[in-house]
Design a protein around this motif. Structure first.
Motif, PDB file in Angstrom:
ATOM      1  N   SER A 243     -41.784 -16.537 -88.248  1.00  0.00           N
ATOM      2  CA  SER A 243     -41.896 -17.000 -87.082  1.00  0.00           C
ATOM      3  C   SER A 243     -43.371 -17.317 -86.545  1.00  0.00           C
ATOM      4  N   HIS A 244     -43.674 -18.404 -85.987  1.00  0.00           N
ATOM      5  CA  HIS A 244     -44.821 -18.936 -85.495  1.00  0.00           C
ATOM      6  C   HIS A 244     -44.750 -18.755 -83.983  1.00  0.00           C
ATOM      7  N   GLY A 245     -46.210 -18.405 -83.369  1.00  0.00           N
ATOM      8  CA  GLY A 245     -46.103 -18.479 -81.826  1.00  0.00           C
ATOM      9  C   GLY A 245     -47.521 -18.060 -81.506  1.00  0.00           C
ATOM     10  N   VAL A 246     -47.706 -17.832 -80.251  1.00  0.00           N
ATOM     11  CA  VAL A 246     -49.049 -17.064 -79.652  1.00  0.00           C
ATOM     12  C   VAL A 246     -48.814 -15.645 -79.412  1.00  0.00           C
ATOM     13  N   GLU A 247     -49.943 -14.798 -79.961  1.00  0.00           N
ATOM     14  CA  GLU A 247     -49.819 -13.408 -79.763  1.00  0.00           C
ATOM     15  C   GLU A 247     -51.126 -13.000 -78.937  1.00  0.00           C
ATOM     16  N   HIS A 248     -52.048 -13.922 -78.888  1.00  0.00           N
ATOM     17  CA  HIS A 248     -53.265 -13.434 -78.208  1.00  0.00           C
ATOM     18  C   HIS A 248     -53.757 -14.379 -77.153  1.00  0.00           C
ATOM     19  N   PHE A 249     -54.796 -14.017 -76.310  1.00  0.00           N
ATOM     20  CA  PHE A 249     -55.145 -14.772 -75.352  1.00  0.00           C
ATOM     21  C   PHE A 249     -55.795 -16.108 -76.127  1.00  0.00           C
ATOM     22  N   GLY A 250     -55.718 -17.220 -75.555  1.00  0.00           N
ATOM     23  CA  GLY A 250     -56.205 -18.635 -75.821  1.00  0.00           C
ATOM     24  C   GLY A 250     -57.525 -18.861 -75.547  1.00  0.00           C
ATOM     25  N   GLN A 251     -57.877 -19.947 -75.612  1.00  0.00           N
ATOM     26  CA  GLN A 251     -59.311 -20.528 -75.370  1.00  0.00           C
ATOM     27  C   GLN A 251     -59.433 -22.034 -75.205  1.00  0.00           C
ATOM     28  N   THR A 252     -60.607 -22.414 -74.403  1.00  0.00           N
ATOM     29  CA  THR A 252     -60.676 -23.975 -74.280  1.00  0.00           C
ATOM     30  C   THR A 252     -60.681 -24.578 -75.833  1.00  0.00           C
ATOM     31  N   GLY A 253     -60.308 -25.885 -75.552  1.00  0.00           N
ATOM     32  CA  GLY A 253     -60.184 -26.847 -76.812  1.00  0.00           C
ATOM     33  C   GLY A 253     -59.181 -27.965 -76.759  1.00  0.00           C
ATOM     34  N   THR A 254     -59.065 -28.542 -77.584  1.00  0.00           N
ATOM     35  CA  THR A 254     -58.097 -29.850 -77.434  1.00  0.00           C
ATOM     36  C   THR A 254     -56.776 -28.987 -78.042  1.00  0.00           C
ATOM     37  N   ILE A 255     -55.638 -29.903 -77.760  1.00  0.00           N
ATOM     38  CA  ILE A 255     -54.323 -29.135 -78.158  1.00  0.00           C
ATOM     39  C   ILE A 255     -54.281 -28.961 -79.761  1.00  0.00           C
ATOM     40  N   ALA A 256     -54.895 -29.901 -80.457  1.00  0.00           N
ATOM     41  CA  ALA A 256     -54.949 -29.804 -81.779  1.00  0.00           C
ATOM     42  C   ALA A 256     -55.734 -28.583 -82.346  1.00  0.00           C
TER      43      ALA A 256
END
Length: 798
Positions: free
Chosen positions: A752-765
């Motif tokens: 399973s893929h997903g987001v577990e940690h706070f993100g940051q700025t950047g492009t979607i890619a």
């Protein structure tokens, strides 16, 4: 006393006894497992009994609505029992399975609860939003509320520590709040201690600043009479100067100690000494404990004196545990009378043995008294739950021939509705916490205007300054603009979502907010769902797909919130045609109550309780993506509603299925295309609602354990033809646990893929690559799951 006051006093004493006996029975008489205290808040109930007696039996009209302080629940149930709206069986089972609830509940109690309470502060604040909704409905041509009711909250003084109360006060001021009363049980004791000295001054200043009338109800009729005697002013001054803790302690110790302390302080002054000496110890205790909130006569007179519709805060001084042996003790919040105390108190209350549950045990003429009660205005018309007709939902369609985001599509769907004259469009009310434009409500608001009781022109329009937002306020407006407070958003949605039941006029409430900030209002969202309020909440933009904004604005847990929140069907469509299908279904789902088919609340196709209806949560995104060709097949439409459909159905030799939800659809499709070079039978499962899939799967499992062998959920049916050796890769722009359970449906090996940690700025890619939710990461996982079997150099292709 007049006949009316005598009657109220009799009712007060009956309620005091019945509520306390109910609690005592649950804790000391009814068998209980493990010897664990049942509780019930005797002291907090006692401090409210005079207030509630005056309110329910002398002041309220059928159109009024009341949110009862959670810890005064036993008094409320005693009132309903006295009036024949609650059963002895359920009273005897207080806080037991199937008995009356710990705190008043619209959905779980059989008596006539106006607003559920429990989470302190929320039941208070919702009354102000209910008043705003009442004004909203009354202002409409179709409204026609016959009599405007007062929205009343019974408030514990410790509840005033809750910040959401002050957010609600500010919003009420903005919306010219009226017909709202908050009655504060100022007993100056909280769960852990005594309320800080001088709090009442701060309370008065706060309410006054927000335009409320503040009525301080400090002295009962016995005290006011004593103050008129010679020396009375000195006694009043002593009462005013006495610290809260000392007043509570003296109350607990009783009349003899009252006399000793008063004589120590005032005994060398002849006039006040005589005032004290004229009273026995019991009479002196009754005088000193006759605060305004514990005097039914004073409360009735105070309520009756209000002759306007401005919001009013009543600061009613009370004694916690008033009228009982535990009155005033600092530990009495969760404390209970023991058996010996109850036996002595039962004698004092003149309740014969064996008549503890008798409604009229101390009444000389029960038949005549019951006839008097039946004429009480608040109860005279019976149950005060209303209904309104089901609103027909027009077909919802939107062109999908270009790249577009689900957030933009949502705005276009509402804009299309705003151009028409359907009853649905007329009854939609939108609201947002200062993010109306950035959640794509702007076109709807421009056409349907903002709500205010009085017309307010758009200054920019008058001054000929170009603007895309036409902010004109009018009584006909259908958008209620809020400040930046998500708690207020969900409380307003709760009030609007109960309008069909409270006011007899159905609204279709839609609220928008930034998806990560669902968590900021989560307590109020849970409260709204617990009341079975019906609304649509749109969380947008969402996930790390909102790449340039950074971590604080990128949601992770909201899909799990959507799955776990009872009463809320959660969806995350990837494509516009999915959104259109889901919204058309959702407008009908908001209005269902199970009454059309009460014997079949379960849909046997999905094992979901769709006939009972509920609220809806849409998680949308701002990323424009390429849309599929026009789809009209029933499998797609029904699958989008049920939670999933095959975007690419797996073939007979399928080794890999990629399941995705939401904005990452292009990555899943791209990965499938790459892998298909080596595996033609690859499947792609489009999940629109992990929530509904999971709920149906769990329900079907329960059904099978109960003997319904053929129970099959939608996800089990979809995955039935997948071979056991087939691998499963899931991906979502959110927490991976949202879809990770899919492997357990038929036992498929899963990554399973997903987001577990706070993100940051950047492009979607950038962020998709960083969090391994891009096509290349999915292809890598497929390689792992297939144990390195040849994929024709797909990694090189990527």
């Amino acid at each position: 006393m007049t006949d009316k006051i005598e009657k109220l006093k009799t009712i007060e004493q009956r309620l005091l006894w019945l509520s306390h006996w109910m609690i005592h029975n649950a804790n000391h008489i009814r068998p209980k497992a493990g010897g664990i205290k049942v509780g019930g808040h005797q002291a907090s109930s006692a401090s409210m009994v005079s207030i509630m007696t005056a309110l329910y039996f002398d002041v309220l009209k059928p159109e009024d609505r009341v949110a009862v302080k959670p810890h005064a629940s036993p008094i409320f149930h005693a009132i309903q029992y006295l009036m024949g709206n609650q059963t002895q069986e359920k009273m005897e089972n207080f806080r037991g399975y199937g008995g009356v609830q710990s705190y008043p509940s619209r959905t779980k109690d059989i008596d006539d609860v106006d607003f559920s309470t429990g989470s302190v502060g929320l039941g208070v604040a919702v009354t102000s939003f209910a008043s705003i909704i009442q004004d909203y409905i009354q202002a409409k041509p179709w409204g026609g509320i016959r009599k405007m009711g007062r929205m009343i909250a019974l408030v514990g003084d410790a509840e005033l520590d809750e910040g959401n109360i002050y957010e609600a006060l500010q919003e009420g001021w903005k919306n010219d709040l009226r017909n709202c009363w908050w009655i504060i049980d100022y007993n100056r004791q909280s769960l852990d201690g005594i309320v800080k000295e001088g709090l009442f001054k701060r309370i008065e200043q706060v309410f006054d600043a927000f335009g409320w009338d503040v009525v301080r109800v400090k002295y009962g009729h016995l005290q006011r009479a004593a103050f008129e005697e010679v020396g009375g002013e000195k006694l009043r001054q002593w009462i005013d100067d006495c610290p809260n803790q000392l007043y509570s302690a003296l109350t607990f110790m009783g009349g003899a100690v009252w006399r000793e302390r008063l004589m120590d302080a005032l005994g060398d002054q002849g006039d006040v000494t005589a005032l004290i000496a004229r009273r026995s110890d019991d009479e002196l205790a009754a005088l000193m404990e006759n605060l305004g909130g514990n005097c039914v006569q004073t409360m009735a007179e105070t309520f009756a004196a209000v002759d306007h519709d401005r919001p009013v805060c009543f600061l009613a001084y009370t004694i916690k545990g008033w009228g009982t042996p535990i009155a005033g003790h600092k530990d009495n919040h969760g404390g209970l009378m023991n058996k010996s105390q109850m036996e002595e108190w039962q004698k004092y209350m003149r309740i014969p043995k064996g008549h503890e549950w008798d409604k009229f045990a101390t009444v000389a003429n029960p038949e005549a008294f019951e006839a008097q009660l039946a004429e009480t205005p608040f109860f005279a018309k019976g149950r005060r739950r209303y209904k309104d007709d089901i609103i027909e939902v027009p077909a919802i369609e939107i062109a999908t021939d270009r790249n577009i985001s689900t957030q933009m599509a949502f705005g276009k769907i509402l804009d299309n509705l705003s151009k028409g004259d359907s009853l649905l469009a007329e009854r939609i009310v939108t609201t947002s916490p200062d993010v109306t434009g950035t959640t794509n409500l702007g076109p709807w608001v421009n056409r349907r205007k903002l709500f205010a009781r009085k017309f307010q022109e758009d200054t920019f329009k008058v001054e000929n300054i170009p603007s895309t937002a036409k902010w004109e306020f009018t009584p006909e407006g259908q958008h209620i603009e809020l400040g930046i407070a998500e708690m207020n958003l969900f409380l307003l949605l709760a009030a609007a979502g109960l309008s069909h039941s409270i006011f007899g006029k159905r609204l279709i409430p839609i609220g928008t907010l930034y998806d990560p900030f669902v968590s900021r209002g989560l307590d109020a969202l849970n409260y709204a769902c617990y009341q079975d309020a019906r609304f649509m909440i749109v969380g947008t933009p969402s996930g790390v797909t909102l790449a340039p904004e950074g971590g604080a604005h990128q949601s992770i847990a909201s899909p799990l919130i959507g799955m776990s929140q009872d009463g809320l069907a959660s969806f995350e469509p990837a494509f516009v045609d999915e959104l259109a299908v889901i919204m058309e279904w959702a407008f009908g789902y908001l209005q269902k109550d199970g009454e059309d088919d009460p014997d079949k609340p379960i849909c046997e196709r999905t094992w979901l309780r769709d006939e009972t209806g509920g609220s809806v949560y849409l998680r949308l995104t701002t990323n424009p993506i390429e849309q599929p060709a026009t789809r009209v097949d029933d499998d797609f439409r029904q699958g989008a509603i049920d939670g999933a459909y095959w975007l690419r159905k797996p073939g007979p030799n399928c080794e890999v299925v990629i399941a995705y939800q939401g904005a990452v659809a292009p990555e899943a499709i791209k990965a499938a295309g790459i892998i298909a070079n080596g595996r033609r039978d690859i499947g792609v499962l489009a999940v629109t609602s992990a929530d509904r899939l999971n709920a149906g799967w769990m329900a079907a499992q329960r059904a099978r354990s109960n003997g319904i062998a053929n129970a099959q959920s939608h996800i089990e049916t979809l995955m039935a033809d997948m071979q056991r050796e087939c691998a499963l890769v899931t991906v979502i722009d959110g927490h991976p646990a949202t879809l990770s359970w899919l492997g357990g449906v038929h036992g498929h090996k899963t990554i399973s893929h997903g987001v577990e940690h706070f993100g940051q700025t950047g492009t979607i890619a950038d962020l998709y690559r960083h969090f391994n939710i891009d096509a290349q990461a999915l292809v890598h996982s497929v390689s792992e799951l297939t144990h390195g079997r040849q994929i024709r150099s797909v990694l090189t292709v990527v």
